[in-house]
Scaffold this active site. Structure first.
Site: not given
Length: 156
Positions: A48, A54, A57-58, A62
């Site tokens: 990723h 990067i 976002g999840v 978390e």
């Protein structure tokens, strides 16, 4: 300041899914400030994105939820061996800037509403004083000794 050893005494998460390095401030029942150092060695960077890493976002959300979970566990004096927190919902999540290797994320999470077993929290993730992400999160306190997983969708 609370280090990773004490964080592991409170939260059930372990590498590679423990996403909090330090708790910098805590006001029981109110707010908490946590921190994560983002390094190129994070396992998610392999895919990723190759050549342009990067933080997903999840995973930022978390980590924010884990910081909030630390506050909730300490506020309610819950024991990791007897209690779990289920992340039951997220609202108004926004991603404002990418988080990349070398960044240090500061998470500021506050309790908006606490009516056991439910909790609603608001959080913001900052890098260099600028908002990287923000969200409202819901959590449910559950007994670890309950037999098996929840019997279907959580209805709250």
């Amino acid at each position: 300041m609370v280090g990773v050893t004490e964080i592991q005494e409170i939260l059930p998460h372990r590498y590679p899914f423990l996403l909090v390095d330090r708790i910098l401030e805590i006001e029981l029942g109110k707010r908490v400030v946590g921190m994560k150092n983002v390094t190129i060695n994070e396992p998610f960077f392999a895919g990723h994105f190759p050549g342009h890493p990067i933080m997903p976002g999840v995973l930022i959300l978390e980590a924010m939820a884990q910081v909030g979970g630390f506050l909730l566990m300490r506020t309610l004096t819950l024991q990791r061996s007897k209690t779990l927190l289920y992340f039951t919902g997220i609202d108004r999540a926004r991603f404002r800037r990418p988080v990349v290797p070398g960044d240090q994320i500061r998470f500021e999470v506050s309790i908006a509403q606490l009516r056991r077993p439910m909790c609603r929290m608001k959080g913001v993730a900052l890098v260099d004083g600028k908002i990287a992400a923000e969200a409202e999160m819901n959590a449910l306190v559950v007994d670890r000794d309950a037999e098996g997983p929840a019997p279907g969708p959580l209805v709250v």
